[in-house]
Design a protein around this motif. Structure first.
Motif, PDB file in Angstrom:
ATOM      1  N   ARG A 121       0.813  -1.223   0.000  1.00 42.00           N
ATOM      2  CA  ARG A 121       0.000   0.000   0.000  1.00 42.00           C
ATOM      3  C   ARG A 121       0.847   1.273   0.000  1.00 42.00           C
ATOM      4  N   GLY A 122       2.160   1.102  -0.033  1.00 42.79           N
ATOM      5  CA  GLY A 122       3.029   2.261  -0.165  1.00 42.79           C
ATOM      6  C   GLY A 122       3.634   2.779   1.120  1.00 42.79           C
ATOM      7  N   HIS A 123       3.497   2.023   2.213  1.00 45.69           N
ATOM      8  CA  HIS A 123       4.031   2.466   3.500  1.00 45.69           C
ATOM      9  C   HIS A 123       5.433   1.904   3.739  1.00 45.69           C
ATOM     10  N   HIS A 124       6.079   2.400   4.777  1.00 51.67           N
ATOM     11  CA  HIS A 124       7.377   1.911   5.216  1.00 51.67           C
ATOM     12  C   HIS A 124       7.190   1.193   6.548  1.00 51.67           C
ATOM     13  N   VAL A 125       7.814   0.033   6.694  1.00 49.79           N
ATOM     14  CA  VAL A 125       7.604  -0.809   7.871  1.00 49.79           C
ATOM     15  C   VAL A 125       8.938  -1.257   8.439  1.00 49.79           C
ATOM     16  N   ALA A 126       9.038  -1.272   9.753  1.00 50.80           N
ATOM     17  CA  ALA A 126      10.213  -1.809  10.447  1.00 50.80           C
ATOM     18  C   ALA A 126       9.742  -2.836  11.469  1.00 50.80           C
ATOM     19  N   LEU A 127      10.614  -3.782  11.768  1.00 50.31           N
ATOM     20  CA  LEU A 127      10.302  -4.847  12.714  1.00 50.31           C
ATOM     21  C   LEU A 127      11.167  -4.715  13.955  1.00 50.31           C
ATOM     22  N   VAL A 128      10.535  -4.833  15.131  1.00 46.82           N
ATOM     23  CA  VAL A 128      11.244  -4.928  16.399  1.00 46.82           C
ATOM     24  C   VAL A 128      11.051  -6.348  16.917  1.00 46.82           C
ATOM     25  N   THR A 129      12.140  -7.031  17.216  1.00 49.68           N
ATOM     26  CA  THR A 129      12.051  -8.425  17.636  1.00 49.68           C
ATOM     27  C   THR A 129      13.287  -8.781  18.459  1.00 49.68           C
ATOM     28  N   ASP A 130      13.490 -10.081  18.676  1.00 46.81           N
ATOM     29  CA  ASP A 130      14.696 -10.538  19.353  1.00 46.81           C
ATOM     30  C   ASP A 130      15.642 -11.166  18.330  1.00 46.81           C
ATOM     31  N   SER A 131      16.736 -11.731  18.804  1.00 46.56           N
ATOM     32  CA  SER A 131      17.736 -12.281  17.883  1.00 46.56           C
ATOM     33  C   SER A 131      17.166 -13.450  17.077  1.00 46.56           C
ATOM     34  N   ARG A 132      16.274 -14.234  17.677  1.00 50.27           N
ATOM     35  CA  ARG A 132      15.667 -15.343  16.933  1.00 50.27           C
ATOM     36  C   ARG A 132      14.823 -14.812  15.780  1.00 50.27           C
ATOM     37  N   GLY A 133      14.028 -13.790  16.076  1.00 56.81           N
ATOM     38  CA  GLY A 133      13.158 -13.228  15.052  1.00 56.81           C
ATOM     39  C   GLY A 133      13.924 -12.606  13.905  1.00 56.81           C
ATOM     40  N   ALA A 134      15.051 -11.970  14.214  1.00 56.23           N
ATOM     41  CA  ALA A 134      15.844 -11.326  13.169  1.00 56.23           C
ATOM     42  C   ALA A 134      16.435 -12.347  12.211  1.00 56.23           C
ATOM     43  N   ALA A 135      16.643 -13.584  12.689  1.00 60.57           N
ATOM     44  CA  ALA A 135      17.297 -14.608  11.877  1.00 60.57           C
ATOM     45  C   ALA A 135      16.337 -15.682  11.375  1.00 60.57           C
ATOM     46  N   ILE A 136      15.053 -15.551  11.664  1.00 58.53           N
ATOM     47  CA  ILE A 136      14.112 -16.624  11.342  1.00 58.53           C
ATOM     48  C   ILE A 136      13.951 -16.773   9.829  1.00 58.53           C
ATOM     49  N   PRO A 137      13.909 -18.006   9.326  1.00 63.17           N
ATOM     50  CA  PRO A 137      13.694 -18.207   7.883  1.00 63.17           C
ATOM     51  C   PRO A 137      12.348 -17.620   7.460  1.00 63.17           C
ATOM     52  N   GLY A 138      12.335 -17.029   6.293  1.00 63.90           N
ATOM     53  CA  GLY A 138      11.096 -16.474   5.780  1.00 63.90           C
ATOM     54  C   GLY A 138      10.905 -14.995   6.045  1.00 63.90           C
ATOM     55  N   LYS A 139      11.824 -14.376   6.797  1.00 61.20           N
ATOM     56  CA  LYS A 139      11.680 -12.936   7.030  1.00 61.20           C
ATOM     57  C   LYS A 139      11.877 -12.205   5.709  1.00 61.20           C
ATOM     58  N   PRO A 140      10.923 -11.330   5.344  1.00 59.78           N
ATOM     59  CA  PRO A 140      11.047 -10.627   4.057  1.00 59.78           C
ATOM     60  C   PRO A 140      12.313  -9.769   3.988  1.00 59.78           C
ATOM     61  N   ASP A 141      12.928  -9.737   2.838  1.00 58.76           N
ATOM     62  CA  ASP A 141      14.146  -8.949   2.651  1.00 58.76           C
ATOM     63  C   ASP A 141      13.891  -7.453   2.815  1.00 58.76           C
ATOM     64  N   PHE A 142      12.658  -7.020   2.508  1.00 56.73           N
ATOM     65  CA  PHE A 142      12.361  -5.594   2.576  1.00 56.73           C
ATOM     66  C   PHE A 142      12.138  -5.101   4.007  1.00 56.73           C
ATOM     67  N   LEU A 143      12.100  -6.028   4.982  1.00 59.34           N
ATOM     68  CA  LEU A 143      11.713  -5.664   6.339  1.00 59.34           C
ATOM     69  C   LEU A 143      12.940  -5.573   7.245  1.00 59.34           C
ATOM     70  N   PRO A 144      13.406  -4.360   7.575  1.00 56.31           N
ATOM     71  CA  PRO A 144      14.553  -4.243   8.477  1.00 56.31           C
ATOM     72  C   PRO A 144      14.166  -4.666   9.895  1.00 56.31           C
ATOM     73  N   ALA A 145      15.044  -5.426  10.541  1.00 60.19           N
ATOM     74  CA  ALA A 145      14.785  -5.923  11.901  1.00 60.19           C
ATOM     75  C   ALA A 145      15.680  -5.205  12.898  1.00 60.19           C
ATOM     76  N   HIS A 146      15.085  -4.752  13.981  1.00 55.75           N
ATOM     77  CA  HIS A 146      15.805  -4.085  15.062  1.00 55.75           C
ATOM     78  C   HIS A 146      15.691  -4.969  16.306  1.00 55.75           C
ATOM     79  N   VAL A 147      16.804  -5.472  16.777  1.00 55.66           N
ATOM     80  CA  VAL A 147      16.827  -6.378  17.919  1.00 55.66           C
ATOM     81  C   VAL A 147      16.935  -5.554  19.203  1.00 55.66           C
ATOM     82  N   ILE A 148      15.992  -5.804  20.132  1.00 51.47           N
ATOM     83  CA  ILE A 148      16.036  -5.115  21.419  1.00 51.47           C
ATOM     84  C   ILE A 148      15.976  -6.147  22.544  1.00 51.47           C
ATOM     85  N   PRO A 149      16.477  -5.800  23.731  1.00 47.43           N
ATOM     86  CA  PRO A 149      16.368  -6.712  24.876  1.00 47.43           C
ATOM     87  C   PRO A 149      14.907  -6.924  25.252  1.00 47.43           C
TER      88      PRO A 149
END
Length: 389
Positions: free
Chosen positions: A32-60
């Motif tokens: 729809r034309g928006h920009h999206v970022a993901l906040v997750t943990d280290s597992r989520g940042a490395a999980i198979p299937g994460k879209p390439d367009f989605l930047p992941a930010h790992v937080i405690p």
């Protein structure tokens, strides 16, 4: 495409149950034309299937629980650090809303958003409101649910509940309009067995022997595909061979959507994503809820599908080869029975879950919050069901 491009932050724990709907929403918002970022943990940042367009930010992400005061202190410190990191992200990214999908990393991100007066939404995938979402329910602007009845959801929060369903992968949703595979008196009975990302040992121990107990007319037509733990593969293969039942075994199937498309019957756990996919496609199932699931939410997840006639649920303590054979025989002895169960499962699906959730998200920072899918509103009875009319 939306005329105004906005920024959204999705926050989710590092498991597939939390991330699959987050990924589906991210893809729709980007479309729809928006920009999206993901906040997750280290597992989520490395999980198979994460879209390439989605930047992941790992937080405690700390946990608050247990009897050890030091554990509480460590958890609180991690949450506060995660909150600080999330606030720094919000300062630069300027999100119109933050959407939490449960799991511990969602907690500091959502409380940071409320502190910054950024609109917040939580999405609950299960039929029991999860621990993190319970802590956040009073703080957020909206609660999106996947079931009509959600346990542990307080009445005082019902006014901000929106029934949208649970988003599923696009390749699975694409199967919804395909017919249930023909099942005849003398045709194959294709059975798909999975136990989550690592398989389930109880399924490896019970399913081969249960299938072997079917009446010869049904047993001779079996074709099995089963996901197993790596350490169980050889033993399960030997069991099927000893019973003379053809079976394809693996620890992981990359083409799971194709396997689901061909299946006449599913046997496995009742996690939120599993139920969402079975009802999206319309596949009858025998479900064995994970007994150690928090708040017994997997048992609650089976309720709608079982009541509709699309599935049968067996508690793990009663899941024996004899009981499994009895339930399969009852469902598959007459070909129309499986087809009827498939249609009942299909009717439980929410094919518009991703778009309905995206509509809800877009309502923040744009027009006033829509009431189209608000629970209790005039349109609540048709939300997510229009395609089934």
């Amino acid at each position: 495409m939306t005329a105004v491009s906005r920024h959204y932050v999705l926050a989710a724990g590092g498991t597939g149950g939390h991330l699959i709907p987050a990924f589906a929403l991210a893809a729709e918002l980007v479309r729809r034309g928006h920009h999206v970022a993901l906040v997750t943990d280290s597992r989520g940042a490395a999980i198979p299937g994460k879209p390439d367009f989605l930047p992941a930010h790992v937080i405690p992400a700390g946990r608050l629980g247990g009897k050890n005061p030091l554990g509480w202190l460590r958890g609180l410190r991690a949450i506060l650090e995660g909150r600080r990191m999330a606030l720094r992200l919000f300062e630069s990214f300027q999100p119109s809303a933050v959407i939490g999908f449960g799991g511990y990393p969602a907690f500091p991100a959502v409380i940071a958003a409320t502190a910054a007066q950024i609109p917040t939404i939580i999405h609950e995938q299960n039929a029991v409101l999860g621990r993190v979402n319970r802590l956040l329910a009073s703080r957020v602007n909206a609660i999106a649910t996947a079931y009509r009845v959600v346990e542990r959801l307080e009445d005082k929060h019902l006014g901000k509940v929106h029934l949208v369903g649970n988003p599923v992968r696009e390749d699975v949703l694409a199967l919804r309009e395909q017919p249930y595979p023909p099942f005849t008196e003398d045709g194959l009975l294709r059975v798909l067995v999975t136990g989550g990302s690592q398989g389930a040992r109880v399924l490896s121990e019970v399913v081969p022997d249960g299938l072997a107990m079917l009446q010869p007319a049904l047993r001779s037509r079996l074709q099995v595909i089963q996901q197993c733990r790596a350490e169980d593969l050889d033993a399960v293969r030997q069991r099927y061979a000893s019973h003379g039942i053809p079976a394809e075994l693996a620890t992981y199937f990359e083409d799971m959507a194709e396997r689901l498309a061909d299946a006449h019957l599913f046997i496995g756990r009742s996690g939120a994503s599993t139920i969402a996919e079975l009802t999206a496609v319309g596949r009858p199932a025998i479900l064995i809820p994970l007994p150690i699931a928090t708040d017994d939410h997997q048992a609650a997840n089976t309720r709608e599908m079982v009541e509709a006639g699309g599935a049968r649920a067996i508690r793990q303590e009663k899941f024996t080869a004899v009981e499994l054979a009895k339930q399969i025989q009852a469902m598959a002895q007459h070909p129309p029975s499986l087809g009827n169960a498939a249609h009942a499962a299909w009717n439980c699906g929410y094919p518009n879950a991703t778009t309905d959730l995206a509509d809800l998200v877009e309502s923040f920072g744009a027009a006033p919050m829509m009431d189209v899918i608000r629970m209790g509103g005039a349109a609540a009875e048709t939300s997510g069901r229009e395609a089934l009319a």
